[in-house]
Motif scaffolding. Structure first.
Motif, PDB file in Angstrom:
ATOM      1  N   GLU A  85       0.861  -1.195   0.000  1.00  0.00           N
ATOM      2  CA  GLU A  85       0.000   0.000   0.000  1.00  0.00           C
ATOM      3  C   GLU A  85       0.890   1.236   0.000  1.00  0.00           C
ATOM      4  OE1 GLU A  85      -1.300   1.897   3.392  1.00  0.00           O
ATOM      5  OE2 GLU A  85       0.857   1.778   3.663  1.00  0.00           O
ATOM      6  N   THR A  87       0.373   4.403   1.882  1.00  0.00           N
ATOM      7  CA  THR A  87       0.354   5.388   2.975  1.00  0.00           C
ATOM      8  C   THR A  87       1.651   5.387   3.792  1.00  0.00           C
ATOM      9  OG1 THR A  87      -2.005   4.993   3.084  1.00  0.00           O
ATOM     10  CG2 THR A  87      -1.045   6.241   4.898  1.00  0.00           C
ATOM     11  N   ARG A 116      -0.029  -7.625  -3.152  1.00  0.00           N
ATOM     12  CA  ARG A 116      -0.477  -8.422  -1.986  1.00  0.00           C
ATOM     13  C   ARG A 116      -0.674  -9.856  -2.461  1.00  0.00           C
ATOM     14  NH1 ARG A 116      -5.038  -4.260   0.662  1.00  0.00           N
ATOM     15  NH2 ARG A 116      -3.692  -2.430   0.489  1.00  0.00           N
ATOM     16  N   GLU A 118      -2.736 -12.083  -2.043  1.00  0.00           N
ATOM     17  CA  GLU A 118      -4.077 -12.577  -1.714  1.00  0.00           C
ATOM     18  C   GLU A 118      -4.478 -13.655  -2.705  1.00  0.00           C
ATOM     19  OE1 GLU A 118      -6.971  -9.543  -0.134  1.00  0.00           O
ATOM     20  OE2 GLU A 118      -5.761  -8.311  -1.473  1.00  0.00           O
ATOM     21  N   MET A 125      -6.351  -8.851  -7.103  1.00  0.00           N
ATOM     22  CA  MET A 125      -5.142  -9.214  -7.827  1.00  0.00           C
ATOM     23  C   MET A 125      -3.966  -9.242  -6.865  1.00  0.00           C
ATOM     24  SD  MET A 125      -6.136  -9.006 -11.092  1.00  0.00           S
ATOM     25  CE  MET A 125      -4.621  -8.785 -12.001  1.00  0.00           C
ATOM     26  N   GLN A 130      -3.193   1.436  -7.446  1.00  0.00           N
ATOM     27  CA  GLN A 130      -4.000   2.331  -6.606  1.00  0.00           C
ATOM     28  C   GLN A 130      -3.832   3.774  -7.062  1.00  0.00           C
ATOM     29  OE1 GLN A 130      -2.984   1.877  -2.451  1.00  0.00           O
ATOM     30  NE2 GLN A 130      -4.487   0.256  -2.143  1.00  0.00           N
ATOM     31  N   GLU A 134      -2.743  11.575   0.117  1.00  0.00           N
ATOM     32  CA  GLU A 134      -2.429  11.679   1.536  1.00  0.00           C
ATOM     33  C   GLU A 134      -2.237  13.160   1.859  1.00  0.00           C
ATOM     34  OE1 GLU A 134      -2.660   8.792   2.936  1.00  0.00           O
ATOM     35  OE2 GLU A 134      -2.123   7.402   1.328  1.00  0.00           O
ATOM     36  N   ARG A 261     -11.778  -1.281   9.110  1.00  0.00           N
ATOM     37  CA  ARG A 261     -10.619  -1.262   8.228  1.00  0.00           C
ATOM     38  C   ARG A 261      -9.546  -2.252   8.694  1.00  0.00           C
ATOM     39  NH1 ARG A 261     -10.315  -0.425   4.362  1.00  0.00           N
ATOM     40  NH2 ARG A 261      -8.652   0.998   3.879  1.00  0.00           N
ATOM     41  N   TYR A 265      -3.215   1.590  11.454  1.00  0.00           N
ATOM     42  CA  TYR A 265      -2.828   2.986  11.685  1.00  0.00           C
ATOM     43  C   TYR A 265      -3.997   3.955  11.783  1.00  0.00           C
ATOM     44  CZ  TYR A 265      -2.633   2.929   6.448  1.00  0.00           C
ATOM     45  OH  TYR A 265      -2.882   2.753   5.113  1.00  0.00           O
ATOM     46  N   TYR A 266      -5.202   3.504  11.467  1.00  0.00           N
ATOM     47  CA  TYR A 266      -6.314   4.460  11.449  1.00  0.00           C
ATOM     48  C   TYR A 266      -6.734   4.905  12.848  1.00  0.00           C
ATOM     49  CZ  TYR A 266      -7.009   3.414   6.528  1.00  0.00           C
ATOM     50  OH  TYR A 266      -6.834   3.281   5.189  1.00  0.00           O
ATOM     51  N   ALA A 283     -15.303  -3.083  -2.634  1.00  0.00           N
ATOM     52  CA  ALA A 283     -14.729  -1.787  -2.247  1.00  0.00           C
ATOM     53  C   ALA A 283     -13.991  -1.147  -3.426  1.00  0.00           C
ATOM     54  CB  ALA A 283     -13.780  -1.960  -1.075  1.00  0.00           C
TER      55      ALA A 283
HETATM   56  P1  HAM Z   1      -7.062  -0.626   1.291  1.00  0.00           P
HETATM   57  O1  HAM Z   1      -8.483  -0.660   1.731  1.00  0.00           O
HETATM   58  O2  HAM Z   1      -6.199  -1.748   1.720  1.00  0.00           O
HETATM   59  O3  HAM Z   1      -6.461   0.763   1.821  1.00  0.00           O
HETATM   60  O4  HAM Z   1      -6.983  -0.500  -0.276  1.00  0.00           O
HETATM   61  C1  HAM Z   1      -7.647   0.535  -0.971  1.00  0.00           C
HETATM   62  C2  HAM Z   1      -8.287   0.028  -2.230  1.00  0.00           C
HETATM   63  O5  HAM Z   1      -7.326  -0.683  -3.037  1.00  0.00           O
HETATM   64  C3  HAM Z   1      -9.381  -1.017  -1.999  1.00  0.00           C
HETATM   65  O6  HAM Z   1     -10.605  -0.405  -1.666  1.00  0.00           O
HETATM   66  C4  HAM Z   1      -9.448  -1.711  -3.365  1.00  0.00           C
HETATM   67  O7  HAM Z   1     -10.203  -0.934  -4.279  1.00  0.00           O
HETATM   68  C5  HAM Z   1      -7.987  -1.693  -3.781  1.00  0.00           C
HETATM   69  N1  HAM Z   1      -7.380  -2.997  -3.493  1.00  0.00           N
HETATM   70  C6  HAM Z   1      -6.889  -3.457  -2.327  1.00  0.00           C
HETATM   71  N2  HAM Z   1      -6.417  -4.706  -2.457  1.00  0.00           N
HETATM   72  C7  HAM Z   1      -6.615  -5.075  -3.733  1.00  0.00           C
HETATM   73  C8  HAM Z   1      -6.344  -6.251  -4.504  1.00  0.00           C
HETATM   74  N3  HAM Z   1      -5.734  -7.310  -3.964  1.00  0.00           N
HETATM   75  N4  HAM Z   1      -6.702  -6.271  -5.808  1.00  0.00           N
HETATM   76  C9  HAM Z   1      -7.303  -5.195  -6.382  1.00  0.00           C
HETATM   77  N5  HAM Z   1      -7.567  -4.047  -5.703  1.00  0.00           N
HETATM   78  C10 HAM Z   1      -7.245  -3.992  -4.404  1.00  0.00           C
HETATM   79  C11 HAM Z   1      -5.179   1.156   1.632  1.00  0.00           C
HETATM   80  O8  HAM Z   1      -4.404   0.616   0.895  1.00  0.00           O
HETATM   81  C12 HAM Z   1      -4.841   2.435   2.349  1.00  0.00           C
HETATM   82  N6  HAM Z   1      -3.435   2.739   2.107  1.00  0.00           N
HETATM   83  C13 HAM Z   1      -5.745   3.576   1.915  1.00  0.00           C
HETATM   84  C14 HAM Z   1      -5.408   4.866   2.591  1.00  0.00           C
HETATM   85  C15 HAM Z   1      -4.714   5.886   2.073  1.00  0.00           C
HETATM   86  N7  HAM Z   1      -5.741   5.202   3.813  1.00  0.00           N
HETATM   87  C16 HAM Z   1      -5.253   6.401   4.092  1.00  0.00           C
HETATM   88  N8  HAM Z   1      -4.616   6.822   3.057  1.00  0.00           N
END
Ligand code: HAM
Length: 431
Positions: A85, A87, A116, A118, A125, A130, A134, A261, A265-266, A283
């Motif tokens: 990610e 952040t 990731r 997953e 994926m 993304q 921030e 979430r 860190y939130y 999401a």
């Molecule tokens: P997150 O909810 O882990 O937040 O990811 C944000 C978005 O990334 C998800 O809502 C989804 O649309 C997309 N996403 C996450 N994982 C996958 C995946 N495996 N495949 C496809 N899309 C995915 C964060 O990452 C935080 N850093 C958000 C944030 C920014 N909070 C504060 N600042």
């Protein structure tokens, strides 16, 4: 031996090859324009980071850190990961470059790949992109509302409809600790009824039981949670102001007390944006406030908030809508030449046209001296707006036949070589 893309990754092919690369680029351009309007500047951080950066910020017991990071050791035997990610890396970069000394309040945006491990499925994926923002250095509730507005502005600009914004307030560090303690006590009595994951979560991260997908865990914890009041006065006041700001910005939202979430860190405001066309991975994006992250990483006590949208998921949501929902692709001008002399002249002309100032226009031609029919088929496939045809007759008259591919009657007109650029420009506005 034929190789395939690694599980959970995908080649992003141009539209012409059945992919969606141009559409992605469009999405990036639209987002960049919105970010600029809101005063966010681009930041690019490395794709590899130290593992401990995420362990400390996202949390050792979270799914991402416990089981979803691509990790490896470098030659110095340091533990590295592909960033899951954006952040934490941006918080690191903010401190690394001492940006807090230049000006404590900084707004960044980023667009790029995250990783990731997953289990892949539709919308999930192992490498995904993304689009994120921030805002670091402010405790103001206006910032919480502004980042939600920014996310909504991007979705609106690309005409994604029917998305849903849900917000919640997790409270400050102390509130979260208090809530965890209460939940731990409540859940310990029902441990036998919880799913395996939640059974383990009671000790390490009881908050996560609140958003478990298992119906029985949900019922237990939500029944018990109803009566829990855990927010301190300041956090309650902050949330009230965030909601007032959202109202002023005319953002439609619902308050959902069960959003927790999956990242530790939130603090205070958290939000998720979902879309019904996405199925189980619904999401589109998510985010929130993280007031302790910068200080936990050795920086000053400054508040921060942000979000990230999943690009693949936006494209999936867009695909479920009518084709006009996203801004159109660029305009294509195709040159079809018949005969060697015409081909040579065409090659010259198309390169002359390319040397002009054009926005979003691409010029292409056939390099294989195929039949006119084959070239017209190719022009159709490439979505050409205009075709410039050169044969012996055109050559003898010193020009090309311009064919309007987007008009119903596919009208044609003759252009002289010396007026071709000007006339093509005019014709593109008439399509
Ligand atoms: P997150 O909810 O882990 O937040 O990811 C944000 C978005 O990334 C998800 O809502 C989804 O649309 C997309 N996403 C996450 N994982 C996958 C995946 N495996 N495949 C496809 N899309 C995915 C964060 O990452 C935080 N850093 C958000 C944030 C920014 N909070 C504060 N600042």
């Amino acid at each position: 031996m034929r190789y395939k893309a690694v599980k959970g990754t995908a080649d992003i092919l141009p539209e012409r090859a059945g992919g969606r690369l141009e559409l992605r680029r469009m999405l990036e351009t639209v987002s960049q324009n919105v970010f600029r309007k809101f005063g966010y500047r681009e930041i690019r951080t490395p794709i590899i980071e130290e593992r401990s950066l995420f362990v400390k910020s996202i949390g050792e017991e979270t799914d991402i850190v416990a089981k979803e990071m691509f990790s490896f050791k470098d030659r110095g035997r340091r533990e590295l990961v592909l960033r899951p990610e954006g952040t934490a890396p941006i918080a690191r970069a903010y401190l690394d470059a001492s940006l807090n000394k230049i000006g404590p309040f900084q707004k960044f945006y980023y667009i790029g790949p995250m990783f990731r491990t997953e289990r892949p499925q539709a919308g999930r994926m192992r490498q995904f992109d993304q689009i994120g923002a921030e805002a670091i250095g402010s405790m103001s509730p206006e910032i919480d509302a502004e980042v939600i507005k920014l996310l909504a502005a991007i979705l609106d600009e690309i005409k994604i409809r029917d998305y849903r914004i849900r917000v919640n307030n997790l409270g400050c560090k102390d509130d979260k600790a208090g809530l965890s303690k209460t939940l731990r006590r409540l859940l310990a009595r029902k441990k036998d009824l919880l799913c395996g994951d939640c059974g383990r979560r009671i000790d390490v991260n009881p908050l996560r039981v609140l958003d478990c997908k298992d119906g029985s865990c949900r019922d237990i914890v939500r029944g018990a949670f109803k009566s829990v009041e855990f927010l301190c006065g300041e956090c309650r006041e902050h949330f009230k102001k965030v909601l007032t700001c959202l109202g002023k910005l005319k953002i439609e939202y619902t308050v959902d007390p069960y959003i927790v979430r999956g990242l530790d860190y939130y603090t205070r405001t958290v939000f998720e944006v979902s879309h019904s066309a996405l199925g189980s991975q619904d999401a589109l994006g998510a985010g929130g406030r993280y007031d302790n992250l910068i200080s936990d990483m050795g920086g000053p006590p400054v508040g921060a908030a942000g979000f990230a949208l999943g690009m693949e998921r936006i494209l999936m949501a867009a695909a479920g809508q009518d084709a006009t929902a996203l801004p159109g692709e660029g305009q294509v001008v195709y040159l079809a030449a018949v005969g060697e002399a015409a081909h040579d002249k065409g090659f010259e002309l198309i390169n002359l046209l390319r040397s002009g100032e054009w926005r979003g226009v691409s010029f292409d031609m056939d390099y294989e001296n195929r039949s006119l029919k084959a070239q017209m088929r190719e022009a159709d496939k490439s979505g050409a707006w205009l075709v410039l045809i050169i044969g012996d007759e055109e050559l003898s008259k010193g020009g090309v036949t311009l064919k309007y591919m987007r008009l119903k009657d596919r009208a044609q007109e003759f252009l002289r070589f010396d007026e071709a650029a000007e006339k093509v420009r005019e014709a593109l506005t008439q399509c």
